[in-house]
Design a protein around this motif. Structure first.
Motif, PDB file in Angstrom:
ATOM      1  N   ALA A   1       5.175   4.539  -3.378  1.00 48.71           N
ATOM      2  CA  ALA A   1       4.233   3.507  -3.810  1.00 48.71           C
ATOM      3  C   ALA A   1       3.121   4.096  -4.665  1.00 48.71           C
ATOM      4  O   ALA A   1       3.308   5.095  -5.338  1.00 48.71           O
ATOM      5  N   CYS A   2       1.960   3.461  -4.582  1.00 50.93           N
ATOM      6  CA  CYS A   2       0.827   3.844  -5.420  1.00 50.93           C
ATOM      7  C   CYS A   2       0.496   5.323  -5.292  1.00 50.93           C
ATOM      8  O   CYS A   2       0.126   5.974  -6.255  1.00 50.93           O
ATOM      9  N   CYS A   3       0.636   5.862  -4.088  1.00 54.87           N
ATOM     10  CA  CYS A   3       0.313   7.264  -3.905  1.00 54.87           C
ATOM     11  C   CYS A   3       1.178   8.145  -4.797  1.00 54.87           C
ATOM     12  O   CYS A   3       0.746   9.207  -5.222  1.00 54.87           O
TER      13      CYS A   3
ATOM     14  N   GLY B   1       3.156   7.396  -0.103  1.00 55.00           N
ATOM     15  CA  GLY B   1       3.333   5.963  -0.219  1.00 55.00           C
ATOM     16  C   GLY B   1       3.657   5.310   1.102  1.00 55.00           C
ATOM     17  O   GLY B   1       3.919   5.981   2.095  1.00 55.00           O
ATOM     18  N   THR B   2       3.632   3.998   1.070  1.00 54.38           N
ATOM     19  CA  THR B   2       3.926   3.233   2.273  1.00 54.38           C
ATOM     20  C   THR B   2       5.386   3.444   2.663  1.00 54.38           C
ATOM     21  O   THR B   2       6.262   3.402   1.818  1.00 54.38           O
TER      22      THR B   2
ATOM     23  N   GLY C   1      -2.005  10.007   2.021  1.00 56.66           N
ATOM     24  CA  GLY C   1      -2.562   8.655   2.021  1.00 56.66           C
ATOM     25  C   GLY C   1      -2.510   7.989   3.378  1.00 56.66           C
ATOM     26  O   GLY C   1      -1.772   8.399   4.272  1.00 56.66           O
ATOM     27  N   VAL C   2      -3.304   6.939   3.512  1.00 57.99           N
ATOM     28  CA  VAL C   2      -3.410   6.289   4.816  1.00 57.99           C
ATOM     29  C   VAL C   2      -2.128   5.545   5.195  1.00 57.99           C
ATOM     30  O   VAL C   2      -1.821   5.403   6.368  1.00 57.99           O
ATOM     31  N   CYS C   3      -1.402   5.075   4.203  1.00 59.07           N
ATOM     32  CA  CYS C   3      -0.168   4.343   4.536  1.00 59.07           C
ATOM     33  C   CYS C   3       0.801   5.243   5.265  1.00 59.07           C
ATOM     34  O   CYS C   3       1.312   4.900   6.324  1.00 59.07           O
TER      35      CYS C   3
ATOM     36  N   TYR D   1      -1.902  -2.112   5.847  1.00 59.57           N
ATOM     37  CA  TYR D   1      -0.764  -3.009   6.028  1.00 59.57           C
ATOM     38  C   TYR D   1      -0.366  -3.012   7.494  1.00 59.57           C
ATOM     39  O   TYR D   1       0.567  -2.320   7.898  1.00 59.57           O
TER      40      TYR D   1
ATOM     41  N   GLY E   1      -7.204   8.858   2.457  1.00 59.02           N
ATOM     42  CA  GLY E   1      -7.511   8.316   1.141  1.00 59.02           C
ATOM     43  C   GLY E   1      -6.498   7.275   0.752  1.00 59.02           C
ATOM     44  O   GLY E   1      -5.395   7.256   1.283  1.00 59.02           O
ATOM     45  N   CYS E   2      -6.886   6.414  -0.135  1.00 57.00           N
ATOM     46  CA  CYS E   2      -5.991   5.315  -0.505  1.00 57.00           C
ATOM     47  C   CYS E   2      -6.103   5.051  -1.985  1.00 57.00           C
ATOM     48  O   CYS E   2      -6.740   4.105  -2.374  1.00 57.00           O
ATOM     49  N   PRO E   3      -5.533   5.835  -2.839  1.00 55.67           N
ATOM     50  CA  PRO E   3      -4.822   7.088  -2.602  1.00 55.67           C
ATOM     51  C   PRO E   3      -5.810   8.247  -2.496  1.00 55.67           C
ATOM     52  O   PRO E   3      -6.926   8.150  -2.969  1.00 55.67           O
TER      53      PRO E   3
ATOM     54  N   ARG F   1       5.944  -4.591   1.824  1.00 56.66           N
ATOM     55  CA  ARG F   1       4.846  -4.336   2.767  1.00 56.66           C
ATOM     56  C   ARG F   1       3.995  -5.566   2.953  1.00 56.66           C
ATOM     57  O   ARG F   1       2.821  -5.478   3.248  1.00 56.66           O
TER      58      ARG F   1
ATOM     59  N   ARG G   1      -2.617  -3.097  -5.339  1.00 53.80           N
ATOM     60  CA  ARG G   1      -1.435  -2.327  -4.964  1.00 53.80           C
ATOM     61  C   ARG G   1      -0.148  -3.078  -5.262  1.00 53.80           C
ATOM     62  O   ARG G   1       0.892  -2.705  -4.751  1.00 53.80           O
TER      63      ARG G   1
HETATM   64  S1  SF4 Z   1      -2.369   4.866   0.930  1.00 53.98           S
HETATM   65 FE1  SF4 Z   1      -3.157   3.354  -0.504  1.00 53.98          FE
HETATM   66  S2  SF4 Z   1      -2.619   4.198  -2.492  1.00 53.98           S
HETATM   67 FE2  SF4 Z   1      -1.349   5.237  -0.990  1.00 53.98          FE
HETATM   68  S3  SF4 Z   1       0.534   4.076  -0.859  1.00 53.98           S
HETATM   69 FE3  SF4 Z   1      -0.827   3.265   0.688  1.00 53.98          FE
HETATM   70  S4  SF4 Z   1      -1.844   1.568  -0.316  1.00 53.98           S
HETATM   71 FE4  SF4 Z   1      -0.968   2.829  -1.900  1.00 53.98          FE
END
Ligand code: SF4
Lengths: 229, 573
Positions: free
Chosen positions: A50-52, A88-89, A115-117, A124, A145-147, B228, B248
């Protein structure tokens, strides 16, 4: 700095025990040399979903340049990698894939949860998201961090290098116990707390401490107080 | 925004053409026509569902050829028989590129028998959308060729978007589905599994291909590896708490998603952000578009084996990150917009910073152009590969650079300008063949056009506030909250009660980096939206992928997927 240079003692303090003949001879253990080699040539495998993963790209691209830390050989095959970046998630559908890929990596191997996911499910808290990859695989370093910023990731890689140097490696999923006891994957905090309480009681009956209790370091007390003395 | 983007609502007594035609053709089967904030919504009986959709598509005065979105809504509010009779709604959004109008077509289904006839015979794109509605709401589409779960996994029990399904009820999957398609026992073809963890599949898509030598004889795709639950989370969050979630969706250009979300909510509220906020939104959106195209092109060529253009282009991305960082303190997931404006004003040296970044973008675009556009290795991998025709693209519901690559000049910024895009002079590039190379050229040119827009917007950047002065929508400035009891109370009330929009439903849409990004919001007047459906551009685009690569070489599949720029966060939500 090549290995030969190092072994010849070019950068080694000649007075250090184990360095002889003015730096021309070094005695050390094979283990130490192997660890040194591993530490300086990590081959990471990005498990980016994902975003990360986008921020992970920034880490490897020209500006932050992970190559400076000896970890630029990205491998997309788990069989050629020794560090997995979970970026990523991870959703429940992906979980078995992640586990399979982790199992395919040869030992010794390390995992960074980026990342936190990946670390906890992040924001989420919902029906299809794994609440932290440590439910199924061991994690060595968690990066919040996010990310997380690329700097934080560089720090994480350096932490991994430190762990390699010390011969440490996470061996089992730290959150595994959560899976078993709380009606697999419960999200609701109250539900989970109730499950944990039951678990604690069961362990107490066996004379064990509750899970997840950390023995914190005791800070030394300051004897003379400079400010109020 | 409502006034700027919508056609003026039909004068009283004169119905919009779509309503007129359907009323004449369907008679009593047309249940109602609504017009809220300029959105035309027509509800028909279930029996007339397919007929209504075909009429909308084929009637020359309507010509709704572009399939945008189809989704379910759960209208559960009371458990009485009355309430359950129309529990599920199916909502279809369509657009006509010739007449430039949108329409929303709805029908309902009772709880006891949630069956609705399928639209797969009318629009190709309906296929996955109906599977999604089945998966999430349990609405059965009769006659659908393959009504299986799409986003959730096989061990999942229940339909999670139903209102009576708890947000956090997970089901654990132990082993993934091994085969996506049946292979005949005597087949001599080889079944190849690609993904989800595969560099070309970007971690989250999975394709199985039946190989005849190097050629793909048949193929099946699976998605949901990044599902998600944006939409479920949105139902338990307030309108501004949703902003970080929108970041996101398409995380390569997160600012634009927030921009679209803010506009959609502003449309629902009937307010407009101040001119300065709109101009800054445009500037940052265009930078985000550039950022997104950089990733699209960069990773596409990395998949083909060329890493240099990626490194070259990423430099500009870093510069844009720095700009965003200066504005709001985050690089990637910015959360900079607010409903009614922006979180705070831009830094003082904003213009100088923008100019610096523009220069570096210009540089890297030129360099990448030099490295790629006439490079024979690159062109031979791209030219005439993955060609997509105009009509087919519309039927799948393609939008954005991909649709424009196929030769349809539909760009929301031009056709339904929002945030003041009508003041800027820019061109919309279109392709001729619709192959990978056209999509590449369109993206390259769009980056240049974005620079033009930014330049003009910077020249006439208005001064003034960056958020509306409305205590029911925007938080008062912190300095006042700390010094003034009234501001403190307003702050408290707004945080506690949230923004309370009027009941109603809107479809807000903007031109995201991948095309028309829409938010369909159903509000019941409460602080949480009743239903939010994202109209994800790349969902429609990726849906066409299996049919595009059938008959192609395996290596071409890799070239095609990168050029479609499918972003998992937006695809699976
Ligand atoms: S931690 Fe934040 S940036 Fe990383 S995958 Fe999860 S939502 Fe995306």
């Amino acid at each position: 700095m090549g290995l030969l240079d190092l072994l010849k003692g070019k950068y080694v303090d000649p007075t250090y025990p184990g360095v002889h003949a003015g730096g021309d001879i070094i005695t050390t253990t094979v283990d130490a040399v192997v660890k040194w080699g591993r530490r300086s040539s990590i081959w990471p495998m990005p498990f980016g979903t994902a975003c990360c993963a986008i921020e992970f790209m920034a880490l490897t691209a020209s500006h932050y340049d992970l190559a400076r830390f000896g970890a630029e050989v990205l491998r997309f095959s788990p069989r050629q990698a020794d560090l997995m970046f979970v970026a990523g998630t991870i959703v429940d559908k992906e979980a078995p894939v992640l586990k399979t890929i982790y199992d395919q990596m040869p030992d010794p191997k390390w995992v960074i949860s980026m990342g936190v996911c990946a670390s906890s499910g992040g924001f989420y808290r919902s029906y299809h998201v794994m609440q932290g990859i440590d439910e199924i695989i061991p994690v060595d370093v968690y990066v919040p961090g996010c990310p997380p910023s690329p700097e934080a990731l560089v720090a994480a890689v350096m932490k991994i290098q430190e762990r390699i140097k010390n011969g440490e490696q996470a061996k089992s999923p730290q959150g595994a116990h959560r899976l078993g006891i709380s009606g697999e994957g419960a999200i609701d905090r109250r539900q989970r707390r109730a499950a944990w309480q039951q678990d604690d009681a069961a362990r107490a009956a066996e004379g064990l401490p509750p899970r997840g209790v950390l023995a914190l370091r005791v800070l030394p007390t300051e004897t003379d107080d400079h400010h109020h003395g | 925004m409502a006034s700027a983007t919508q056609e003026p609502p039909a004068a009283s007594g004169v119905e919009a053409p779509a309503a007129r035609v359907l009323r004449a053709e369907l008679g009593p089967q047309l249940r109602s026509v609504a017009d809220f904030r300029g959105d035309l919504a027509i509800t028909v009986e279930r029996d007339a569902w397919v007929r209504a959709a075909s009429l909308l598509r084929d009637h020359p005065q309507l010509d709704f050829k572009l399939f945008l979105d189809l989704c379910g809504v759960d209208q559960l509010d009371d458990d009485t028989d009355e309430g359950l009779r129309d529990r599920y709604e199916v909502v279809l959004h369509l657009y006509s590129v010739t007449h430039k109008h949108h329409v929303r077509l709805k029908t309902t289904a009772p709880e006891a028998a949630p069956d609705v006839p399928t639209l797969t015979g009318v629009y190709k794109g309906a296929n996955w959308f109906e599977r999604e509605a089945w998966d999430l709401y349990g609405i059965r589409f009769t006659g659908h060729p393959k009504l299986e779960r799409l986003l959730t996994h096989d061990a999942f029990v229940g339909h999670p978007m139903r209102k009576d399904y708890p947000v956090g009820q997970r089901h654990v999957l132990k082993s993934p589905k091994v085969q996506l398609m049946d292979v005949p026992a005597d087949s001599e073809h080889l079944l190849v599994n690609i993904g989800p963890s595969h560099p070309a599949m970007h971690g989250t898509f999975r394709v199985q291909a039946l190989m005849d030598g190097e050629t793909i004889a048949a193929c099946e795709a699976e998605i949901g590896y990044m599902h998600r639950n944006f939409e479920k989370m949105a139902e338990v969050r307030t309108y501004w708490q949703i902003i970080p979630y929108t970041d996101r969706l398409n995380y390569c250009s997160s600012f634009m998603n927030g921009h679209g979300w803010a506009l959609a909510v502003e449309k629902l509220l009937g307010i407009q952000a101040p001119p300065r906020a709109e101009a800054v939104r445009v500037i940052l959106s265009e930078f985000s578009r550039i950022m997104d195209h950089i990733i699209a092109i960069g990773t596409n060529v990395v998949d083909l084996g060329a890493i240099t253009p990626f490194f070259v282009m990423f430099r500009a991305r870093e510069d844009i990150y720095e700009l965003l960082d200066a504005c709001c303190g985050a690089r990637l997931t910015v959360s900079y917009v607010r409903i009614g404006g922006l979180a705070q004003d831009v830094p003082e040296d904003f213009e100088a910073r923008c100019r610096r970044v523009m220069k570096s973008v210009q540089e890297v675009v030129d360099q990448a152009d030099g490295l790629l556009t006439r490079n024979p290795i690159f062109t031979s991998r791209f030219k005439d590969v993955g060609a997509m025709g105009k009509d087919e693209a519309l039927s799948w519901g393609w939008v954005g650079p991909c649709l424009r690559g196929s030769g349809v000049a539909y760009d929301v910024r031009k056709d339904h300008p929002y945030s003041g895009y009508e003041q800027y002079d820019f061109d919309v590039p279109v392709g001729t063949v619709g192959d990978c190379y056209d999509r590449y050229l369109v993206r390259m040119e769009e980056m240049r056009q974005s620079l033009r827009i930014i330049d003009q917007a910077l020249r006439k950047l208005p001064s003034g506030p960056v958020i509306v002065d409305d205590k029911k929508v925007a938080l008062p400035p912190k300095s006042e909250v700390y010094s003034n009891i009234e501001a403190l109370m307003n702050h408290f009330k707004l945080v506690y009660d949230g923004i309370l929009p009027p009941p109603g439903e809107v479809y807000g849409y903007t031109e995201g980096a991948n095309g028309e990004l829409g938010y369909y919001i159903v509000s019941r007047g409460a602080k949480h939206p009743w239903r939010v459906k994202v109209r994800p551009p790349c969902f429609n685009i990726y849906q066409a992928f299996p049919s595009m690569i059938t008959g192609a070489l395996l290596a071409d599949a890799v070239a095609i997927i990168g050029g479609l720029n499918v972003i998992a966060g937006e695809l699976d939500r």
